[in-house]
Each structure stands twice: as C-alpha cells, then as structure tokens.
Design a protein around this motif. Structure first.
Motif, PDB file in Angstrom:
ATOM      1  N   GLY A 160      -8.166   7.230   7.202  1.00 24.87           N
ATOM      2  CA  GLY A 160      -7.664   8.245   6.286  1.00 24.87           C
ATOM      3  C   GLY A 160      -6.192   8.163   5.974  1.00 24.87           C
ATOM      4  N   LEU A 161      -5.625   6.959   6.012  1.00 27.86           N
ATOM      5  CA  LEU A 161      -4.209   6.753   5.711  1.00 27.86           C
ATOM      6  C   LEU A 161      -4.100   5.731   4.586  1.00 27.86           C
ATOM      7  CD1 LEU A 161      -3.021   6.550   9.413  1.00 27.86           C
ATOM      8  CD2 LEU A 161      -2.503   8.412   7.835  1.00 27.86           C
ATOM      9  N   PHE A 162      -3.620   6.162   3.426  1.00 21.92           N
ATOM     10  CA  PHE A 162      -3.545   5.292   2.259  1.00 21.92           C
ATOM     11  C   PHE A 162      -2.101   4.890   2.020  1.00 21.92           C
ATOM     12  CE2 PHE A 162      -3.505   4.067  -2.191  1.00 21.92           C
ATOM     13  CZ  PHE A 162      -4.673   3.325  -2.298  1.00 21.92           C
ATOM     14  N   GLU A 163      -1.826   3.598   2.170  1.00 22.23           N
ATOM     15  CA  GLU A 163      -0.486   3.057   1.965  1.00 22.23           C
ATOM     16  C   GLU A 163      -0.309   2.655   0.501  1.00 22.23           C
ATOM     17  OE1 GLU A 163       3.118   1.853   1.847  1.00 22.23           O
ATOM     18  OE2 GLU A 163       2.399   2.667   3.752  1.00 22.23           O
ATOM     19  N   TRP A 164       0.722   3.225  -0.135  1.00 22.56           N
ATOM     20  CA  TRP A 164       0.972   2.951  -1.540  1.00 22.56           C
ATOM     21  C   TRP A 164       1.981   1.828  -1.759  1.00 22.56           C
ATOM     22  CZ3 TRP A 164      -1.455   5.013  -5.768  1.00 22.56           C
ATOM     23  CH2 TRP A 164      -2.333   6.081  -5.524  1.00 22.56           C
ATOM     24  N   ASP A 165       2.786   1.499  -0.768  1.00 20.21           N
ATOM     25  CA  ASP A 165       3.930   0.619  -1.020  1.00 20.21           C
ATOM     26  C   ASP A 165       3.942  -0.597  -0.107  1.00 20.21           C
ATOM     27  OD1 ASP A 165       6.210  -0.383  -2.106  1.00 20.21           O
ATOM     28  OD2 ASP A 165       7.556   1.085  -1.237  1.00 20.21           O
ATOM     29  N   PHE A 166       3.125  -1.588  -0.459  1.00 15.27           N
ATOM     30  CA  PHE A 166       3.113  -2.847   0.286  1.00 15.27           C
ATOM     31  C   PHE A 166       4.147  -3.818  -0.285  1.00 15.27           C
ATOM     32  CE2 PHE A 166      -1.276  -1.372   1.149  1.00 15.27           C
ATOM     33  CZ  PHE A 166      -1.326  -1.547   2.521  1.00 15.27           C
ATOM     34  N   GLU A 206      -9.118   3.655  -9.639  1.00 17.81           N
ATOM     35  CA  GLU A 206      -8.463   2.371  -9.860  1.00 17.81           C
ATOM     36  C   GLU A 206      -7.443   2.017  -8.785  1.00 17.81           C
ATOM     37  OE1 GLU A 206      -6.553   5.225 -12.985  1.00 17.81           O
ATOM     38  OE2 GLU A 206      -8.491   4.963 -11.976  1.00 17.81           O
ATOM     39  N   HIS A 207      -7.068   2.996  -7.942  1.00 18.05           N
ATOM     40  CA  HIS A 207      -6.124   2.711  -6.862  1.00 18.05           C
ATOM     41  C   HIS A 207      -6.888   2.480  -5.556  1.00 18.05           C
ATOM     42  CE1 HIS A 207      -2.724   3.555  -9.374  1.00 18.05           C
ATOM     43  NE2 HIS A 207      -3.105   4.786  -9.601  1.00 18.05           N
ATOM     44  N   HIS A 208      -6.648   1.325  -4.951  1.00 19.22           N
ATOM     45  CA  HIS A 208      -7.317   0.980  -3.692  1.00 19.22           C
ATOM     46  C   HIS A 208      -6.485  -0.085  -3.001  1.00 19.22           C
ATOM     47  CE1 HIS A 208      -8.964  -2.543  -5.898  1.00 19.22           C
ATOM     48  NE2 HIS A 208      -9.096  -1.663  -6.879  1.00 19.22           N
ATOM     49  N   LEU A 209      -6.917  -0.507  -1.832  1.00 15.12           N
ATOM     50  CA  LEU A 209      -6.115  -1.393  -0.988  1.00 15.12           C
ATOM     51  C   LEU A 209      -5.706  -2.672  -1.717  1.00 15.12           C
ATOM     52  CD1 LEU A 209      -4.911  -2.315   1.721  1.00 15.12           C
ATOM     53  CD2 LEU A 209      -7.222  -3.045   2.387  1.00 15.12           C
ATOM     54  N   ALA A 210      -6.658  -3.396  -2.284  1.00 15.95           N
ATOM     55  CA  ALA A 210      -6.316  -4.652  -2.949  1.00 15.95           C
ATOM     56  C   ALA A 210      -5.402  -4.403  -4.141  1.00 15.95           C
ATOM     57  CB  ALA A 210      -7.587  -5.369  -3.403  1.00 15.95           C
ATOM     58  N   GLU A 211      -5.661  -3.341  -4.878  1.00 16.53           N
ATOM     59  CA  GLU A 211      -4.799  -3.012  -6.017  1.00 16.53           C
ATOM     60  C   GLU A 211      -3.367  -2.776  -5.584  1.00 16.53           C
ATOM     61  OE1 GLU A 211      -2.277  -0.465  -7.951  1.00 16.53           O
ATOM     62  OE2 GLU A 211      -3.720   0.580  -6.679  1.00 16.53           O
ATOM     63  N   ARG A 212      -3.184  -2.045  -4.474  1.00 15.64           N
ATOM     64  CA  ARG A 212      -1.820  -1.754  -4.002  1.00 15.64           C
ATOM     65  C   ARG A 212      -1.111  -3.026  -3.531  1.00 15.64           C
ATOM     66  NH1 ARG A 212       1.279   1.580  -5.702  1.00 15.64           N
ATOM     67  NH2 ARG A 212       0.047   1.015  -7.517  1.00 15.64           N
ATOM     68  N   ILE A 213      -1.826  -3.901  -2.827  1.00 12.23           N
ATOM     69  CA  ILE A 213      -1.225  -5.162  -2.377  1.00 12.23           C
ATOM     70  C   ILE A 213      -0.837  -6.008  -3.580  1.00 12.23           C
ATOM     71  CG2 ILE A 213      -1.710  -7.334  -1.184  1.00 12.23           C
ATOM     72  CD1 ILE A 213      -3.395  -5.712   0.814  1.00 12.23           C
ATOM     73  N   GLU A 214      -1.736  -6.093  -4.550  1.00 10.34           N
ATOM     74  CA  GLU A 214      -1.455  -6.884  -5.743  1.00 10.34           C
ATOM     75  C   GLU A 214      -0.317  -6.276  -6.559  1.00 10.34           C
ATOM     76  OE1 GLU A 214      -6.122  -8.306  -6.188  1.00 10.34           O
ATOM     77  OE2 GLU A 214      -5.230  -6.974  -7.678  1.00 10.34           O
ATOM     78  N   THR A 215      -0.358  -4.975  -6.756  1.00 10.88           N
ATOM     79  CA  THR A 215       0.628  -4.313  -7.605  1.00 10.88           C
ATOM     80  C   THR A 215       2.022  -4.372  -7.006  1.00 10.88           C
ATOM     81  OG1 THR A 215      -0.989  -2.838  -8.625  1.00 10.88           O
ATOM     82  CG2 THR A 215       1.299  -2.083  -8.610  1.00 10.88           C
ATOM     83  N   ARG A 216       2.151  -4.082  -5.724  1.00  8.05           N
ATOM     84  CA  ARG A 216       3.475  -3.948  -5.118  1.00  8.05           C
ATOM     85  C   ARG A 216       4.031  -5.262  -4.579  1.00  8.05           C
ATOM     86  NH1 ARG A 216       6.693  -0.988  -6.802  1.00  8.05           N
ATOM     87  NH2 ARG A 216       7.793  -0.514  -4.884  1.00  8.05           N
ATOM     88  N   ALA A 217       3.176  -6.278  -4.438  1.00 14.18           N
ATOM     89  CA  ALA A 217       3.687  -7.503  -3.811  1.00 14.18           C
ATOM     90  C   ALA A 217       3.116  -8.781  -4.402  1.00 14.18           C
ATOM     91  CB  ALA A 217       3.420  -7.471  -2.301  1.00 14.18           C
ATOM     92  N   TYR A 218       1.809  -8.899  -4.412  1.00 20.22           N
ATOM     93  CA  TYR A 218       1.223 -10.223  -4.600  1.00 20.22           C
ATOM     94  C   TYR A 218       1.423 -10.773  -6.004  1.00 20.22           C
ATOM     95  CZ  TYR A 218      -1.833 -14.105  -3.356  1.00 20.22           C
ATOM     96  OH  TYR A 218      -2.326 -15.352  -3.063  1.00 20.22           O
ATOM     97  N   PHE A 219       1.314  -9.919  -7.023  1.00 15.09           N
ATOM     98  CA  PHE A 219       1.453 -10.452  -8.375  1.00 15.09           C
ATOM     99  C   PHE A 219       2.896 -10.780  -8.726  1.00 15.09           C
ATOM    100  CE2 PHE A 219      -2.942  -9.939  -9.602  1.00 15.09           C
ATOM    101  CZ  PHE A 219      -3.075 -10.940 -10.568  1.00 15.09           C
ATOM    102  N   ALA A 220       3.852 -10.154  -8.073  1.00 17.86           N
ATOM    103  CA  ALA A 220       5.239 -10.589  -8.256  1.00 17.86           C
ATOM    104  C   ALA A 220       5.415 -12.005  -7.723  1.00 17.86           C
ATOM    105  CB  ALA A 220       6.200  -9.628  -7.559  1.00 17.86           C
ATOM    106  N   TRP A 221       4.762 -12.299  -6.587  1.00 21.17           N
ATOM    107  CA  TRP A 221       4.820 -13.649  -6.026  1.00 21.17           C
ATOM    108  C   TRP A 221       4.037 -14.629  -6.903  1.00 21.17           C
ATOM    109  CZ3 TRP A 221       0.949 -16.775  -3.692  1.00 21.17           C
ATOM    110  CH2 TRP A 221       1.437 -17.915  -3.020  1.00 21.17           C
TER     111      TRP A 221
END
Length: 366
Positions: A160-166, A206-221
């Motif tokens: 029950g802990l949703f991280e928004w900023d990876f 539309e917000h979920h774990l993979a989306e947050r990883i991609e949005t905040r980190a992975y797609f910039a890389w």
C-alpha cells in the motif's frame, strides 16, 4: 452537490493540520545516532564530521558524516522546499511518515532489501539519519538494476505504498544492490481496491509502477541512448525493461490475488501485461512511441507544476517537438496522442509544446 475530495486532498489536509499543530514526529532511537540528535541538527557543511555534501535534493540537503570509523547520511530539511506546491511543503513530513511505516513493515514481514533503513528521524529537528550507501546516484541502466527496482517497487505497492518519484537522484547503486533512499513523494493507497494514490484511487489507472519508473527515469535515459547509440539500441533497452515489467506484474498479481484484491485491480494488472506481451510479439516500436510520449509529457507537466525544471526537462520537450515534426504519423497511429487535452493535430501540438518549453526555460532551477 460537492465533489468527493481526492486521496491527495485528504492527505494534504491531514498533513497541513499536523504541521500547524507543531506536533513532533520521531522515528528510530536516539541511541542509534553516533552523536546526540541535537548535535546532528546543528551540523553544517563546515563541520569537521562532514566529508561531503549533496545539494541536488529539492526537499533536503544530504551530508556524508564519518564518525567512529563509520559513514552516515544525514538528511537535513531545507527551510523552504524548492518544489513550489503543497506536496513540496509536506514532503519532509511525508518522508518521515513513510519511513516509519516501512520500518514497521520490515520488522513484521522482513524484506525491503532495496529500501534504505532509518536509524533516526525527527520532524522538529528536521533531520533523518541513515547508513551511508556506497556507490553513487544512478547513471546507467542494466538488467540487474531494472529487476531490483521493479522488485522494490512491487513490494511497496503490495503493502500500500505508491512511489511517484523514481528519478535517478533518488536511487543509489552500490554495484550489487540498487537502493531507493528518498520517500518524500510516496503515498498511501489500498492495493486491494485501488490502483494508486491519485484521484479516488481507482479512477486514474494510467499511473502504475512501470509508468512511474519510465516517466521519472527510464525514458530520459532512453532518450540519451537514442542520441548516442541510435534508435535500435533504445528499442532493445525498452524491450528488456518491458519484459522485466511483465514478470514483476505477473508476480504482483499473484500476490495481490492471494491477499484478496478485487477483480478491478486484478483485471487491470492482467490487462497491462497482456497489452505489453502482444506489443512485444512485433518490433515494439508502436508501444515505444506510446510510452515514450506519455513519459515525456507527464514528466514535463510534473516539472512545470512544481517549477523545478532542469536541462533534462528541456531535452524531453525537444524530443516531443522533434517527434511531432518527424514522426507525427507514428505517434498518432500508436495512440500516443489519445490523452492530449488539445486537438491532436501537428500544428496545434507544436504550438502548445513550444509554449510549454518556454515555461520550462523560465522555471529552471540551479
């Protein structure tokens, strides 16, 4: 008829009320500190115990301390958070609350191997003390790091802990383990009935774990990979991340099913996995455009709303403008433009994102 307040509204009201009462929140134990907490709270960059200072955090500064042969990370809250919204104002309190919950979960269930432990924290003193993590903030991605981050993120979601900023600045890699060490934008939700902590919990899927990883980190890389190694290299790295996401979601779905999650949550997870598997049976390029556009659009929006734009924000916006100019048909056919709030026409979108880029230039932070 008044609208139902969102989960964010309720959380912000509760946290602002807590701050207004000037109630202390303390976690950990003072005897775990190498110096008395009041001494730690007085340290600055000139103190002999301080061997390094990390200034990149928007909520706090981080001091590396060396005491009695051991290294510690001392996070000290900034007098004024650099994120100019309510979530920024409450981020230090939020981090203390989440660290207290994670420590309690760790004591009951074990696990959380990729989440930094807390030795001591105090809201009144504005400090959080943790072991110093060797290594550095994340600069590059590979299979191990992706697997470990998805495992940590899924474990948090299950509880029950949703991280928004990876974002990369919140991740430390020591060569063996990828660590999440910042929890200022991690919020509570009910994983058995809700998708995340946005809206009412079950109306913004539309917000979920993979989306947050991609949005905040992975797609910039991935943007950097496009520029330095070419599109094929970026597509291969994207496929790897999606395959890891599929497996992480399969496991999370089984765990939440065993925990008693409702059909909406389980069907949502099934649907995401099915969508990704089907897309990866081909070359995955349509999914790449869809997820890439969404990631850059949401990150641009996050940075502009918080007035915390950086050169990376500008690079993301430039990717979007270049995509509109050179790959508009691919964007449109992939469904990437489905969530735009203006006419999904090339000219209108170019004008819109050029205006946003100008705003991002105005909101650049040091």
């Amino acid at each position: 008829m008044p609208s139902t307040p969102s989960l964010n509204d309720l959380r912000q009201q509760q946290q602002l009320a807590f701050l207004a009462q000037k109630t202390e929140l303390r976690i950990g134990h003072a005897h775990a500190c190498p110096l008395p907490p009041e001494h730690l709270a007085e340290l600055d960059e000139h103190a002999s115990e301080v061997t390094a200072v990390l200034e990149s955090g928007l909520t706090a500064r981080v001091f590396q301390l060396k005491l009695a042969g051991a290294d510690y990370a001392l996070k000290k809250a900034r007098p004024n958070c650099l994120v100019q919204n309510l979530d920024g104002q409450t981020s230090f309190l939020n981090e203390l609350q989440r660290r207290a919950e994670i420590d309690a979960l760790r004591q009951r269930h074990g696990g959380f191997s990729g989440i930094v432990p807390t030795l001591y924290g105090s809201l009144a003193q504005g400090i959080i003390l943790s072991p110093w993590l060797s290594g550095g903030t994340l600069q590059d991605w590979d299979e191990r790091k992706l697997i470990q981050l998805f495992a940590s993120g899924a474990e948090l979601c299950r509880h029950g802990l949703f991280e928004w900023d990876f974002c990369p600045g919140n991740l430390i890699d020591d060569g063996r383990q990828l660590w999440l060490f910042d929890f200022g934008y991690m919020y509570r939700f009910d994983p058995l009935t809700q998708f995340n902590s946005a809206g009412q919990g079950n109306d913004v899927p539309e917000h979920h774990l993979a989306e947050r990883i991609e949005t905040r980190a992975y797609f910039a890389w991935l943007l950097e990979q496009e520029q330095t190694r070419g599109q094929d290299s970026a597509l291969a790295a994207f496929r790897l991340e999606k395959e890891i996401a599929i497996e992480a979601y399969r496991k999370l779905r089984l765990e939440l099913g065993a925990d008693g999650a409702n059909g909406d949550v389980l069907g949502w997870l099934d649907g995401l996995g099915q969508q990704w598997r089907q897309a990866l049976r081909g070359d995955g390029e349509a999914l790449y455009w869809q997820e890439g556009w969404r990631s850059h659009r949401l990150d641009l929006d996050d940075d502009i709303r918080g007035q915390t734009c950086t050169p990376r924000t500008l690079a993301r916006c430039d990717w979007m403008l270049n995509a509109l100019q050179g790959n508009f048909d691919a964007l449109r056919s992939s469904g990437a433009l489905a969530h735009e709030t203006i006419r999904p026409e090339r000219g209108a979108l170019l004008d819109h994102y050029r205006r946003l880029r100008s705003q991002a230039e105005d909101f650049q932070i040091a």
